[in-house]
Design a protein around this motif. Structure first.
Motif, mmCIF file in Angstrom:
data_model
loop_
_atom_site.group_PDB
_atom_site.id
_atom_site.type_symbol
_atom_site.label_atom_id
_atom_site.label_comp_id
_atom_site.label_asym_id
_atom_site.label_seq_id
_atom_site.Cartn_x
_atom_site.Cartn_y
_atom_site.Cartn_z
ATOM 1 N N GLY A 239 0.756 -1.238 0.000
ATOM 2 C CA GLY A 239 0.000 0.000 0.000
ATOM 3 C C GLY A 239 0.787 1.288 0.000
ATOM 4 O O GLY A 239 0.202 2.377 0.068
ATOM 5 N N ARG A 240 2.096 1.207 -0.129
ATOM 6 C CA ARG A 240 2.910 2.426 -0.134
ATOM 7 C C ARG A 240 4.240 2.153 -0.815
ATOM 8 O O ARG A 240 4.632 1.001 -1.006
ATOM 9 C CB ARG A 240 3.157 2.932 1.288
ATOM 10 N N MET A 241 4.942 3.228 -1.147
ATOM 11 C CA MET A 241 6.304 3.104 -1.670
ATOM 12 C C MET A 241 7.276 2.969 -0.496
ATOM 13 O O MET A 241 6.930 3.257 0.657
ATOM 14 C CB MET A 241 6.659 4.340 -2.512
ATOM 15 N N ALA A 242 8.487 2.546 -0.791
ATOM 16 C CA ALA A 242 9.497 2.408 0.249
ATOM 17 C C ALA A 242 10.060 3.759 0.644
ATOM 18 O O ALA A 242 10.103 4.698 -0.160
ATOM 19 C CB ALA A 242 10.629 1.512 -0.248
ATOM 20 N N GLN A 243 10.500 3.860 1.886
ATOM 21 C CA GLN A 243 11.316 4.988 2.313
ATOM 22 C C GLN A 243 12.773 4.661 1.977
ATOM 23 O O GLN A 243 13.158 3.480 1.918
ATOM 24 C CB GLN A 243 11.156 5.245 3.812
ATOM 25 N N ALA A 244 13.575 5.672 1.770
ATOM 26 C CA ALA A 244 14.937 5.464 1.258
ATOM 27 C C ALA A 244 15.805 4.608 2.176
ATOM 28 O O ALA A 244 16.718 3.931 1.705
ATOM 29 C CB ALA A 244 15.606 6.818 1.016
ATOM 30 N N ASP A 245 15.525 4.605 3.468
ATOM 31 C CA ASP A 245 16.376 3.858 4.401
ATOM 32 C C ASP A 245 15.862 2.447 4.692
ATOM 33 O O ASP A 245 16.459 1.723 5.480
ATOM 34 C CB ASP A 245 16.547 4.635 5.710
ATOM 35 N N GLU A 246 14.760 2.038 4.045
ATOM 36 C CA GLU A 246 14.166 0.748 4.385
ATOM 37 C C GLU A 246 14.865 -0.447 3.744
ATOM 38 O O GLU A 246 14.486 -1.587 3.999
ATOM 39 C CB GLU A 246 12.679 0.752 4.025
ATOM 40 N N TYR A 247 15.881 -0.192 2.943
ATOM 41 C CA TYR A 247 16.656 -1.279 2.355
ATOM 42 C C TYR A 247 17.981 -1.495 3.088
ATOM 43 O O TYR A 247 18.753 -2.398 2.726
ATOM 44 C CB TYR A 247 16.920 -1.000 0.878
ATOM 45 N N ASN A 248 18.250 -0.685 4.091
ATOM 46 C CA ASN A 248 19.536 -0.777 4.792
ATOM 47 C C ASN A 248 19.746 -2.140 5.450
ATOM 48 O O ASN A 248 20.838 -2.699 5.399
ATOM 49 C CB ASN A 248 19.646 0.316 5.858
#
Length: 276
Positions: A239-248
């Protein structure tokens, strides 16, 4: 007793595209965990680095900045020689650099497949696939020579696994009178990453060098068109796009002993996009 499973302290980590949206987050995360981070960017000026990472981080003695054109072997090797003199051979390579075509692109580079420019196709493949090949070739050779193993992480894309959903971009024709077609070049280049990964994983497996692909989905940006965001999120199971730090966390997992028996694989963290 110290938990060493996700420990990356003291590791020499090379990150291409290290001043980009998610690349900068990778740099910050590894730095915070005690790694020595070499930040490679095509235009790695002090000003851009401070804007992406912060002045304090850029001045750290465990951050090193290099202007590198990853499509040129000489440019890559010059930077790697400097890194080796500074810290020794890399332990981790994150092939994050890449270029894509945004919905704001002009019609001449975002029109129908039948009219897509050859020179643009070559430019995207040159950066996203050949650049990854050249970086992997050079860093892998250093890892072999150092005889200490390592982890190479190639950044893929959902659009390297599946075709773009063109309906998401249909609003552009309503807004501008000109249709935006998500181009083929990015998809073709990113799809090549997966077998490059598998090839290198089998080639270097006995040398202790692990090679994996990481597949993310779209990252939210403040500058994105609201209609695009709405359409994209409606297609996203989470239901949303990722935040930039969520792949860390995924990067730390792939770089550390937490994934020491994992190679030739594709770690998909896409909010469920490819589950449809």
């Amino acid at each position: 007793m110290k938990d060493t499973l996700f420990d990356v302290s003291g590791k020499v980590v090379v990150i291409t595209g290290g001043l980009g949206q998610i690349g900068a987050e990778f740099v910050k995360e590894f730095h915070s965990r005690g790694s020595k981070v070499a930040v490679l960017s095509r235009s790695a000026t002090q000003e851009k680095a401070e804007k992406a990472l912060g002045k304090e981080l850029v001045s750290s003695d465990t951050i090193a900045l290099f202007s590198v054109n990853i499509t040129k072997k000489a440019s890559i090797n010059e930077a790697l020689q400097s890194i080796a003199k500074l810290w020794g051979a890399p332990d981790v390579l994150i092939n994050n650099a890449g270029i894509d075509t945004q919905p704001s692109a002009p019609p001449e580079v975002s029109g129908p497949f039948e009219l897509f420019p050859e020179e643009v196709f070559r430019e995207v493949v040159d950066t996203n696939l050949i650049g990854t090949f050249l970086m992997t070739q050079s860093v892998g050779a250093m890892m072999v020579e150092a005889n200490k193993g390592g982890s190479i992480i190639n950044i893929g894309s959902i659009y390297g696994m599946v075709s773009p959903v063109q309906d998401i971009y249909a609003y552009k024709k309503e807004q501008t009178g000109v249709a935006f077609i998500k181009p083929v070049a990015y998809c073709a280049a990113k799809s090549g990453i997966y077998n490059l990964t598998r090839y290198c994983a089998t080639y270097w497996g006995k040398a202790g060098i692990r090679v994996n692909t990481f597949t993310p989905s779209g990252v939210w940006r403040e500058t994105q068109d609201e209609t695009f965001q709405k359409n994209y999120c409606a297609r996203m199971p989470i239901g949303r796009m990722a935040q930039a730090d969520e792949y860390n966390g995924s990067m730390i997992f792939l770089a550390s002993d937490a994934s020491k028996y994992m190679t030739g694989s594709n770690l998909v963290v896409d909010g469920g996009w490819t589950a449809w």
